[in-house]
Scaffold this active site. Sequence first.
Site, PDB file in Angstrom:
ATOM      1  CE  LYS A  39      31.110  49.304  33.039  1.00  0.00           C
ATOM      2  NZ  LYS A  39      30.576  48.962  31.712  1.00  0.00           N
ATOM      3  NE  ARG A 137      27.022  46.875  25.417  1.00  0.00           N
ATOM      4  CZ  ARG A 137      28.049  47.418  26.061  1.00  0.00           C
ATOM      5  NH1 ARG A 137      29.065  46.654  26.468  1.00  0.00           N
ATOM      6  NH2 ARG A 137      28.101  48.721  26.287  1.00  0.00           N
ATOM      7  CG  HIS A 166      29.561  51.974  24.947  1.00  0.00           C
ATOM      8  ND1 HIS A 166      30.037  52.743  25.986  1.00  0.00           N
ATOM      9  CD2 HIS A 166      30.424  50.943  24.810  1.00  0.00           C
ATOM     10  CE1 HIS A 166      31.131  52.185  26.470  1.00  0.00           C
ATOM     11  NE2 HIS A 166      31.397  51.097  25.775  1.00  0.00           N
ATOM     12  NE  ARG A 222      28.555  56.507  28.785  1.00  0.00           N
ATOM     13  CZ  ARG A 222      28.280  56.557  27.492  1.00  0.00           C
ATOM     14  NH1 ARG A 222      27.537  57.543  26.986  1.00  0.00           N
ATOM     15  NH2 ARG A 222      28.738  55.634  26.678  1.00  0.00           N
ATOM     16  CE1 TYR A 266      47.225  20.834  42.884  1.00  0.00           C
ATOM     17  CE2 TYR A 266      47.168  23.234  42.852  1.00  0.00           C
ATOM     18  CZ  TYR A 266      46.832  22.038  43.457  1.00  0.00           C
ATOM     19  OH  TYR A 266      46.121  22.031  44.626  1.00  0.00           O
ATOM     20  CB  CYS A 313      47.645  27.214  44.039  1.00  0.00           C
ATOM     21  SG  CYS A 313      49.198  26.330  43.754  1.00  0.00           S
ATOM     22  CG  MET A 314      41.251  28.667  44.938  1.00  0.00           C
ATOM     23  SD  MET A 314      39.974  27.561  45.555  1.00  0.00           S
ATOM     24  CE  MET A 314      39.614  26.609  44.084  1.00  0.00           C
ATOM     25  CG  ASP A 315      43.298  29.025  48.385  1.00  0.00           C
ATOM     26  OD1 ASP A 315      42.338  29.747  48.080  1.00  0.00           O
ATOM     27  OD2 ASP A 315      43.214  27.788  48.522  1.00  0.00           O
TER      28      ASP A 315
END
Length: 376
Positions: A39, A137, A166, A222, A266, A313-315
């Site tokens: 997953k 859950r 689980h 699993r 920043y 930063c983002m990038d």
Amino acid sequence: MSDPLIERPSRIVVDLDAIAGNLQAIRARVQRPVMAIVKANAYGHGLVPVARQLQAHGVERLGVAFVEEGIALRRAGITLPILVLGGIYAPQVGQYLRHDLEITVSSLDKLRQVEAAAEALGRRARIHLKIDTGMERIGVHSYSCGPFIEAALASPWCEIVGIYSHLACADDPAAGMTALQLERFAEACAHFPRLGAPMPLRHLANSGGVLHFPQTWLDLVRPGLILYGVSPDPAARMDPALRPALSLRSRVVYFKVVRAGRSVSYGATWTAPTDTRVITVPLGYGDGYPRALSNRGQVLVRGVRRPVVGRICMDQFMVDLGPDGTAYNEDEVVLIGRQGTQAITVEELAAQAGTIPYEILTGLNERIPRSYLGAG
């Protein structure tokens, strides 16, 4: 014309042979069939390439979280049994059946939804009954699951393949919760002989169970995170035969001298104490590299650990080489993995970011191109 994704200096490299080796190590340990959990894009490693490698190496089953992941595997030619572990959304039930996916049935109401879809399509559903032994859950409580199991056994449209729960605390070998959950699960499974019905596949052990609790191995295990060579918890006793399969690498795209007293990035959260050399790396939180590593993380440059400075930063983000450090544009920067004699692990990054290895890996998104070593 060149492909900009191929040319991007940041990349994830996945060693598929390491994943195959980890599968064999797990098998040798448990001597049980394995449902490999793929997953969340195979924990960031790549859903389809990993599944193809596992299928090629004889894994018995695959587990995914959502029906969409199962459909993607079927469309990629994966023929193994695939269990969708997540809760059922009624409008999607027909898709499970059309794509030959095994269904987690977690309540009497969900059982009726599956029966209705199966009857409408004229196909029997293959189901696994989910018992709640302590996660709260999804799943029927172990103390009240008798009528649920009876109804499933009586269903003309459902074939019970498995029954499972689980483990909430198995990553910690000292946790007492696991023994309690095992006891509750055994009580639920006891309904089958009481009703004169054959026992379906019982499965309980996740990565922590595989590592620490042999009594939870039952008929099937699993493994998730350990399949990729990463420890699920600092308290876990990791099997030395398991090795990491993923590395994250980038390149230097800028080099500068930052004078003493000048701040970086920043918020000006880091200020150079002396004249120092700083490089820029073209990857950031927009790729899934956690912003929480700002002023905490480290990378490898020319085989030496160097600190991340300023806010990520983002990038892109910046790295301090110190007054005498050296690097050139296009030099390799290792964020996860080995360079020379040094290594940075997923577990280390998780500790620095105040999170868990699962979040580090699954956060690495599709903006980062992936390349693969080994078969697959």
